[in-house]
Design an enzyme around this catalytic site. Structure first.
Site, mmCIF file in Angstrom:
data_model
loop_
_atom_site.group_PDB
_atom_site.id
_atom_site.type_symbol
_atom_site.label_atom_id
_atom_site.label_comp_id
_atom_site.label_asym_id
_atom_site.label_seq_id
_atom_site.Cartn_x
_atom_site.Cartn_y
_atom_site.Cartn_z
ATOM 1 N N HIS A 45 -11.078 6.098 2.391
ATOM 2 C CA HIS A 45 -10.824 5.637 3.680
ATOM 3 C C HIS A 45 -11.827 5.825 4.544
ATOM 4 O O HIS A 45 -12.781 6.940 4.329
ATOM 5 C CB HIS A 45 -9.476 6.239 4.026
ATOM 6 C CG HIS A 45 -8.385 6.048 3.463
ATOM 7 N ND1 HIS A 45 -7.035 6.344 3.826
ATOM 8 C CD2 HIS A 45 -8.137 5.183 2.321
ATOM 9 C CE1 HIS A 45 -6.057 5.906 2.720
ATOM 10 N NE2 HIS A 45 -6.777 5.140 2.062
ATOM 11 N N LYS A 91 0.633 -1.363 -0.160
ATOM 12 C CA LYS A 91 -0.094 0.065 -0.008
ATOM 13 C C LYS A 91 1.005 1.213 -0.046
ATOM 14 O O LYS A 91 0.460 2.299 0.495
ATOM 15 C CB LYS A 91 -0.975 -0.092 1.029
ATOM 16 C CG LYS A 91 -1.848 -1.128 1.267
ATOM 17 C CD LYS A 91 -2.521 -1.548 0.024
ATOM 18 C CE LYS A 91 -3.652 -0.475 -0.378
ATOM 19 N NZ LYS A 91 -4.450 -0.796 -1.396
ATOM 20 N N ARG A 151 5.551 5.304 2.253
ATOM 21 C CA ARG A 151 4.367 6.131 2.317
ATOM 22 C C ARG A 151 4.416 6.500 3.687
ATOM 23 O O ARG A 151 4.786 5.634 4.778
ATOM 24 C CB ARG A 151 3.128 5.736 1.760
ATOM 25 C CG ARG A 151 2.049 6.454 1.760
ATOM 26 C CD ARG A 151 1.068 5.589 1.077
ATOM 27 N NE ARG A 151 -0.511 6.233 1.051
ATOM 28 C CZ ARG A 151 -1.389 5.601 0.715
ATOM 29 N NH1 ARG A 151 -1.420 4.485 0.415
ATOM 30 N NH2 ARG A 151 -2.701 6.213 0.648
#
Length: 395
Positions: free
Chosen positions: A362, A152, A233
């Site tokens: 999200h 991810k 990230r």
């Protein structure tokens, strides 16, 4: 009297017919001998070199025979096609027979098989006899570069962007060799790779390698010079994205807060949950640095891969030693998905964007929980910045 005349007529006609037949037969015989003497009626392939050369290796660079130009690509006509002669066999009969086989091998030009259908034994035999295989056939190689993480973080986007480059060939699916299927052996792994030409780079991506303790040692056993790309990230955002993906597959999943924190009152972060543990980049990198020097790594910012894909791709291409082919002309920002997509390739009806699994909205997470995670990750992030020499701006 009339009958006598008719008989004589038939007799004369028969004699004339016999003479014509004899003449025709002689013409046929004469023609046959004429063609045989001039060598035009040979039914077998004409010898391509004289008998004085059969006991020496055939040099494909020899230009003395105009009809023996080395082909650019050699395709065998069938899997059981003859192999070049054995140099250790000195008997005249065997040498002549194997010389004929060598000629047959050289006649496999555009013989109907694709490069991937050519038996490996045939390729090896051709290479041994002086015919360069590296410039002739595609072959499967172990990857020279691997995207090893993180989940991810943007690894799929990076791989798809790289596949635009003509000198990159990559496996589409994640092989998971160094974490799940290592017992299958290196040959199994190599056979998963795409075929490449000389000068092309073979790549694969499996983000779970970065967090697998055994992966660095196993990969180094294959090749300690492999180039390693890690797409990172903000670990908090990454954990939420990881949870979102799992939630789409398991709708009954407990809340993010209950998984991320050991209990609400203490506020301690649960590092046993994989979504949290993956974000401890510094700890995972320590494990890798025991087997690979830092110079073998490129750390790609997942955030900049979204905001400036061409800039990050420039760094990636430089790291891989590639010409900068992938540039800003290849991208446009998809407002709906919230990340860059590839512009419509020539001959295609629509642009190329990542699938529906990318860019999911999200779920709402409590600001207090997110702040606890930021505080938890901060020392690990600062340590990661020092280790890599890059400030990713997460704090």
């Amino acid at each position: 009297m009339g009958c006598s005349v008719g008989c004589r007529t038939r007799l004369n006609f028969g004699k004339a017919l016999s003479k014509v037949s004899v003449c025709f037969t002689m013409v046929v015989i004469f023609t046959y001998f004429f063609y045989c003497l001039t060598g035009l009626c040979d039914s077998a392939p004409r010898q391509m070199f004289d008998h004085h050369t059969v006991n020496r290796d055939y040099d494909v660079s020899d230009r003395t025979h105009d009809n023996l130009r080395p082909p650019a690509r050699l395709y065998p006509h069938h899997p059981g096609a003859p192999t070049p002669w054995n140099r250790t066999d000195t008997s005249t009969g065997a040498a002549l027979r194997r010389a004929d086989e060598q000629v047959a091998t050289l006649q496999w030009v555009e013989g109907g098989l694709l490069p991937q259908e050519i038996p490996e034994s045939t390729k090896e035999n051709l290479a041994v006899n002086g015919i360069p295989m590296s410039n002739t056939f595609e072959s499967k190689k172990f990857p020279q570069a691997i995207i090893i993480g993180v989940k991810k973080g943007g690894t799929r986007a990076l791989l798809e962007f790289l596949r635009i480059h003509p000198d990159v060939r990559a496996v589409g699916a994640e092989p998971h060799f160094f974490d799940r299927f290592y017992e299958k052996g290196l040959e199994w792994y190599r056979n998963l790779m795409p075929r490449t030409l000389e000068g092309q780079i073979t790549m694969e991506k499996t983000p779970s390698y970065f967090v697998t303790k055994e992966a660095p040692r196993r990969l180094c056993t294959m090749n300690c010079h492999t180039k390693l790309i890690v797409v990172v990230r903000n670990p908090v955002t990454r954990a939420v994205s990881d949870y979102t993906q799992t939630l789409s597959k398991q709708p009954g999943l407990p809340s993010f807060q209950s998984l991320a924190l050991k209990n609400t009152s203490s506020g301690l972060v649960d590092t046993s949950w994989s979504a949290v543990r993956i974000g401890l980049y510094a700890k995972h990198l320590e494990n890798w640095l025991q087997h690979f020097p830092l110079s073998h790594f490129l750390f790609v910012s997942g955030e900049r891969l979204v905001s400036d894909p061409a800039g990050e791709m420039g760094r990636v291409q430089d790291f891989l030693g590639l010409k900068r082919v992938v540039s800003d002309k290849h991208f446009y920002f998809n407002q709906t998905k919230g990340f860059p997509c590839l512009k419509k390739p020539e001959g295609s009806s629509r642009p190329r964007c990542l699938g529906k699994s990318k860019g999911r909205p999200h779920p709402q997470i409590s600001p207090e929980v997110l702040q606890r995670l930021r505080d938890f990750y901060r020392p690990f992030n600062l340590r990661f910045y020092r280790m890599t020499g890059q400030d990713f701006g997460w704090d």
